[in-house]
Design a protein around this motif. Structure first.
Motif, mmCIF file in Angstrom:
data_model
loop_
_atom_site.group_PDB
_atom_site.id
_atom_site.type_symbol
_atom_site.label_atom_id
_atom_site.label_comp_id
_atom_site.label_asym_id
_atom_site.label_seq_id
_atom_site.Cartn_x
_atom_site.Cartn_y
_atom_site.Cartn_z
ATOM 1 N N TRP A 1 0.852 -1.176 0.000
ATOM 2 C CA TRP A 1 0.000 0.000 0.000
ATOM 3 C C TRP A 1 0.896 1.237 0.000
ATOM 4 O O TRP A 1 1.902 1.293 0.720
ATOM 5 N N ILE A 2 0.528 2.221 -0.804
ATOM 6 C CA ILE A 2 1.186 3.527 -0.787
ATOM 7 C C ILE A 2 0.211 4.488 -0.121
ATOM 8 O O ILE A 2 -0.849 4.803 -0.684
ATOM 9 N N CYS A 3 0.579 4.944 1.075
ATOM 10 C CA CYS A 3 -0.326 5.745 1.895
ATOM 11 C C CYS A 3 0.177 7.181 1.996
ATOM 12 O O CYS A 3 1.333 7.408 2.390
ATOM 13 N N SER A 4 -0.671 8.140 1.651
ATOM 14 C CA SER A 4 -0.374 9.556 1.859
ATOM 15 C C SER A 4 -1.078 9.984 3.134
ATOM 16 O O SER A 4 -2.323 10.099 3.154
ATOM 17 N N ILE A 5 -0.302 10.222 4.187
ATOM 18 C CA ILE A 5 -0.873 10.487 5.501
ATOM 19 C C ILE A 5 -0.411 11.858 5.972
ATOM 20 O O ILE A 5 0.794 12.135 6.043
ATOM 21 N N ALA A 6 -1.380 12.715 6.292
ATOM 22 C CA ALA A 6 -1.076 14.047 6.791
ATOM 23 C C ALA A 6 -0.557 13.962 8.224
ATOM 24 O O ALA A 6 -0.732 12.935 8.906
ATOM 25 N N PRO A 7 0.111 15.013 8.712
ATOM 26 C CA PRO A 7 0.560 15.006 10.111
ATOM 27 C C PRO A 7 -0.600 14.745 11.065
ATOM 28 O O PRO A 7 -1.706 15.268 10.894
ATOM 29 N N GLN A 8 -0.339 13.929 12.063
ATOM 30 C CA GLN A 8 -1.326 13.498 13.051
ATOM 31 C C GLN A 8 -2.439 12.656 12.437
ATOM 32 O O GLN A 8 -3.472 12.430 13.066
ATOM 33 N N GLY A 9 -2.235 12.164 11.195
ATOM 34 C CA GLY A 9 -3.239 11.351 10.528
ATOM 35 C C GLY A 9 -3.070 9.878 10.835
ATOM 36 O O GLY A 9 -2.008 9.414 11.273
ATOM 37 N N LYS A 10 -4.147 9.118 10.593
ATOM 38 C CA LYS A 10 -4.150 7.687 10.871
ATOM 39 C C LYS A 10 -4.913 6.968 9.765
ATOM 40 O O LYS A 10 -5.931 7.466 9.278
ATOM 41 N N VAL A 11 -4.412 5.797 9.335
ATOM 42 C CA VAL A 11 -5.016 5.022 8.252
ATOM 43 C C VAL A 11 -5.105 3.567 8.692
ATOM 44 O O VAL A 11 -4.152 3.026 9.288
ATOM 45 N N ASP A 12 -6.253 2.933 8.376
ATOM 46 C CA ASP A 12 -6.429 1.500 8.619
ATOM 47 C C ASP A 12 -6.379 0.760 7.285
ATOM 48 O O ASP A 12 -7.087 1.135 6.339
ATOM 49 N N LEU A 13 -5.558 -0.282 7.217
ATOM 50 C CA LEU A 13 -5.428 -1.108 6.021
ATOM 51 C C LEU A 13 -5.940 -2.506 6.332
ATOM 52 O O LEU A 13 -5.729 -3.010 7.443
ATOM 53 N N VAL A 14 -6.606 -3.114 5.337
ATOM 54 C CA VAL A 14 -7.157 -4.451 5.528
ATOM 55 C C VAL A 14 -6.664 -5.351 4.400
ATOM 56 O O VAL A 14 -6.776 -4.998 3.212
ATOM 57 N N LEU A 15 -6.115 -6.505 4.785
ATOM 58 C CA LEU A 15 -5.692 -7.532 3.838
ATOM 59 C C LEU A 15 -6.537 -8.781 4.107
ATOM 60 O O LEU A 15 -6.542 -9.306 5.228
ATOM 61 N N GLN A 16 -7.270 -9.233 3.069
ATOM 62 C CA GLN A 16 -8.150 -10.392 3.236
ATOM 63 C C GLN A 16 -7.934 -11.364 2.080
ATOM 64 O O GLN A 16 -7.832 -10.946 0.931
ATOM 65 N N TRP A 17 -7.855 -12.661 2.418
ATOM 66 C CA TRP A 17 -7.693 -13.673 1.382
ATOM 67 C C TRP A 17 -8.370 -14.968 1.812
ATOM 68 O O TRP A 17 -8.674 -15.167 2.991
ATOM 69 N N GLU A 18 -8.645 -15.823 0.821
ATOM 70 C CA GLU A 18 -9.296 -17.113 1.052
ATOM 71 C C GLU A 18 -8.410 -18.243 0.543
ATOM 72 O O GLU A 18 -7.770 -18.114 -0.508
ATOM 73 N N VAL A 19 -8.434 -19.339 1.290
ATOM 74 C CA VAL A 19 -7.726 -20.551 0.883
ATOM 75 C C VAL A 19 -8.751 -21.688 0.884
ATOM 76 O O VAL A 19 -9.393 -21.957 1.900
ATOM 77 N N SER A 20 -8.920 -22.342 -0.271
ATOM 78 C CA SER A 20 -9.879 -23.452 -0.385
ATOM 79 C C SER A 20 -9.159 -24.711 -0.828
ATOM 80 O O SER A 20 -8.226 -24.661 -1.646
ATOM 81 N N ALA A 21 -9.636 -25.856 -0.276
ATOM 82 C CA ALA A 21 -9.037 -27.153 -0.601
ATOM 83 C C ALA A 21 -10.078 -28.226 -0.328
ATOM 84 O O ALA A 21 -11.032 -28.011 0.430
ATOM 85 N N PRO A 22 -9.939 -29.405 -0.953
ATOM 86 C CA PRO A 22 -10.891 -30.491 -0.682
ATOM 87 C C PRO A 22 -10.974 -30.803 0.803
ATOM 88 O O PRO A 22 -10.004 -30.614 1.558
ATOM 89 N N LEU A 23 -12.151 -31.264 1.198
ATOM 90 C CA LEU A 23 -12.399 -31.545 2.605
ATOM 91 C C LEU A 23 -11.362 -32.531 3.153
ATOM 92 O O LEU A 23 -10.976 -33.481 2.480
ATOM 93 N N ARG A 24 -10.955 -32.269 4.374
ATOM 94 C CA ARG A 24 -9.972 -33.086 5.107
ATOM 95 C C ARG A 24 -8.581 -33.100 4.442
ATOM 96 O O ARG A 24 -7.831 -34.046 4.572
ATOM 97 N N THR A 25 -8.303 -32.046 3.695
ATOM 98 C CA THR A 25 -6.943 -31.883 3.142
ATOM 99 C C THR A 25 -6.050 -31.240 4.206
ATOM 100 O O THR A 25 -6.406 -30.199 4.780
ATOM 101 N N ASP A 26 -4.917 -31.855 4.462
ATOM 102 C CA ASP A 26 -3.962 -31.322 5.444
ATOM 103 C C ASP A 26 -3.035 -30.334 4.718
ATOM 104 O O ASP A 26 -2.169 -30.737 3.937
ATOM 105 N N ILE A 27 -3.233 -29.041 4.955
ATOM 106 C CA ILE A 27 -2.476 -27.991 4.251
ATOM 107 C C ILE A 27 -1.284 -27.579 5.110
ATOM 108 O O ILE A 27 -1.440 -27.225 6.283
ATOM 109 N N THR A 28 -0.131 -27.632 4.517
ATOM 110 C CA THR A 28 1.097 -27.214 5.200
ATOM 111 C C THR A 28 1.367 -25.738 4.910
ATOM 112 O O THR A 28 1.285 -25.307 3.768
ATOM 113 N N GLY A 29 1.695 -24.979 5.919
ATOM 114 C CA GLY A 29 2.059 -23.585 5.731
ATOM 115 C C GLY A 29 1.066 -22.606 6.307
ATOM 116 O O GLY A 29 1.388 -21.425 6.480
ATOM 117 N N LEU A 30 -0.176 -23.030 6.590
ATOM 118 C CA LEU A 30 -1.172 -22.133 7.175
ATOM 119 C C LEU A 30 -0.967 -22.045 8.689
ATOM 120 O O LEU A 30 -0.597 -23.023 9.327
#
Length: 599
Positions: free
Chosen positions: A570-599
């Protein structure tokens, strides 16, 4: 008629013996990286006809291939040779040294006698008993003791002084016996044949390269965060050190950024052949084929001649106006190109001590683009960087830099090799006035599908950026630009699907938001995806795509690699005394009962 058939009289060669460090003056020093070129000027008288000039005391680290001679006057240089001096056995004694040693031995014996007398006097005084001494004679005994002891003390002082003088004289005599070239680092000799048209004074300059001399660049970089223009003050320094054996006293000195190379040619590729692997047993059963003749490698390039090693030194104008002594049957030229030459103002002395001696080359005021970068997943601290443009005519060599921000020492950094009009990045340490909060990761699990059921994991990461500064840097009105870098996971299995939900970035040539594994099709040329506006003053893009907005062209960015590792920013332009909220959202899908390494 009587004919005189006697041969002409043999012409006596006039021999001139000189010591380099005593009978000459260094008029030019050019220091390179790892080497230096020295120009020494000799003035001496010659006689008409043949003269042989013997110069001793030249440095052992002298490069014989670089040695050359130039002269001024009505004479001709015939030949030049360089040889090592085999130091003759140093005489261990002389009549003067024998006399000094004998005198020292006499003084040592005399001192021992006087000290023995003092000890005897003290012993006698201690042995005197009151019952054996008349009280009326006590004053006389004390007076005699004081007088005798005082005389002996004066003799001790005089003899100790004589011994010190004898030690100094012995040291000087031994130095004299060692000769003028007692320094083992100065053991080369130059022999020069000079034919003079008439008697008088001539000048000879010896020009030679030596190793064990170098210089390195260093920088003091001062950043004024309140300056509106040219906030960078760069002090370009040079550290010079040499241990050649000869001191450079009050010499004009130049620093060369070129690195002379010797015997470097274009590499030659050797044949690269392929064949079918055959086990060793195969050759025992069948006759070996005739081996091909080995290819002859290219002969090594010849060593450079003396004239090609370095450029000609800066010789005074009065020197060049005089008649040049010509080489017999040889016209010498020494001209070349260098990338940058720095002249040190005035005269400077660099002793042969191997220590660094610092001089300032130039002070530059430069423009810079400030940027703030943070990777809160790893470290919530915000780093301050400056992209500095070298708008000067100087080439900045690679070297260490001491960085000061608003007068305070911040860090040690490295300046790369920078040509004029080229930019470079310089880290300026941490900026505690920018606060970064990396909130706990939110995770939700759900299931989808009727026949082929899948497990869907939804992750949400919130980041808060707070600019606590009271005013923008430089006293302007522009908001602060802060780059925040984060990432989403990348699938390495076809059964696992990763979908970026927010921000809704698109991979190069992907048709919709979604899978991080989407890519441009075969034969398609990837296009730079546009940034996504998240909110007022905040845009999101793949990490690396923001370089285009910082002055690089699209051809300088590897578009196809964008997002391949899941990194975004994110490239944020923030004024003095300013505040910004950033949100990162993602989905991971896999067949049922799949053992996923790395999560």
């Amino acid at each position: 008629m009587t004919t005189d058939t006697s041969p002409p009289a043999f012409q006596v060669v006039n021999t001139i013996d000189l010591v380099s460090t005593r009978d000459s003056k260094i008029i030019s020093v050019s220091v390179y990286s790892g080497r230096a070129e020295i120009t020494r000027l000799f003035k001496f008288n010659v006689k008409t006809g043949q003269n042989q000039l013997n110069i001793v005391g030249l440095p052992r680290v002298l490069d014989k291939e670089s040695f050359r001679v130039e002269g001024r006057g009505a004479a001709t240089i015939h030949d030049v040779t360089i040889s090592s001096i085999t130091s003759p056995p140093v005489p261990t004694t002389s009549p003067a040294l024998d006399s000094l040693l004998a005198k020292k031995k006499q003084d040592e014996k005399a001192l021992a006698r006087v000290q023995k007398s003092l000890n005897s006097l003290e012993t006698y005084l201690k042995s005197v008993k009151a019952q054996h001494l008349d009280v009326s004679k006590l004053q006389e005994v004390v007076r005699e003791y004081d007088t005798t002891a005082g005389e002996l003390d004066d003799k001790v002082t005089e003899l100790e002084k004589q011994l010190e003088e004898a030690d100094e004289a012995i040291t000087e005599e031994r130095k004299r016996l060692a000769g003028p070239t007692g320094n083992e680092k100065l053991n080369l000799k130059a022999t020069i044949g000079v034919f003079a048209d008439f008697e008088g004074e001539i000048k000879i300059a010896l020009i030679y390269a030596v190793s064990r001399a170098t210089w390195s660049a260093g920088y003091d970089i001062r950043v004024d965060m309140q300056a509106k223009e040219k906030p960078i003050s760069l002090i370009y320094k040079a550290s010079i050190n040499q241990s050649t054996g000869e001191d450079w006293d009050d010499v004009p000195l130049t620093l060369e950024s070129a690195a002379p190379t010797f015997g470097v040619g274009v590499p030659v590729l050797t044949p690269w052949t392929l064949s079918v692997y055959c086990p060793e047993i195969y050759f025992k059963k069948r006759a070996l084929p005739t081996a091909p003749m080995p290819m002859m490698s290219a002969p090594p390039p010849p060593p450079p001649g003396p004239a090609s090693a370095f450029i000609s030194p800066q010789i005074p104008t009065s020197w060049s106006m005089e008649t040049e002594i010509q080489y017999r049957g040889l016209q010498v030229s020494s001209k070349g190109n260098v990338s940058a030459t720095f002249g040190v103002p005035g005269l400077i002395s660099i002793p042969s001590d191997g220590e660094g001696h610092n001089v300032t080359i130039v002070k530059l005021s430069l423009d810079a683009d400030m940027s703030w970068v943070c990777v809160p997943k790893k470290d919530s601290r915000v780093h301050l960087k400056a992209k500095i443009k070298n708008a000067s005519e100087y080439t900045l060599l690679a070297g260490n830099a001491s960085v000061y921000v608003d007068g305070s020492f911040i860090s040690k950094s490295e300046v790369p090799l920078v040509s004029p009009d080229e930019s470079f990045d310089l880290p300026l340490g941490l900026d505690p006035s920018i606060r970064m909060t990396y909130h706990p990761l939110s995770k939700k699990t759900s299931q989808s599908g009727f026949y082929n059921k899948s497990t869907v994991y939804t992750y949400s990461q919130r980041i808060t950026v707070h600019n606590t500064k009271s005013s923008p840097p430089g006293g302007g009105t522009d908001a602060l630009k802060i780059k925040v870098i984060d990432q989403v996971p990348v699938s390495q299995d076809s059964t696992i699907n990763v979908k970026l939900v927010q921000p809704s970035l698109v991979l190069p040539n992907a048709e919709s938001t979604g899978t991080v594994s989407s890519a441009a099709g075969p034969g398609e040329k990837a296009k730079l995806p546009p940034p996504v506006k998240v909110s007022s003053g905040v845009v999101a893009t793949w990490d690396g795509a923001d370089e285009v907005s910082l002055g690089q062209g699209q051809e300088d960015v590897d578009v196809e690699a964008l997002g391949r590792e899941g990194r975004l920013c994110w490239i944020c332009s923030i004024a003095p005394q300013g505040k910004v909220d950033l949100v990162l959202q993602w989905e991971v899908s896999a067949p049922l009962r799949t053992d996923i390494t790395g999560l």
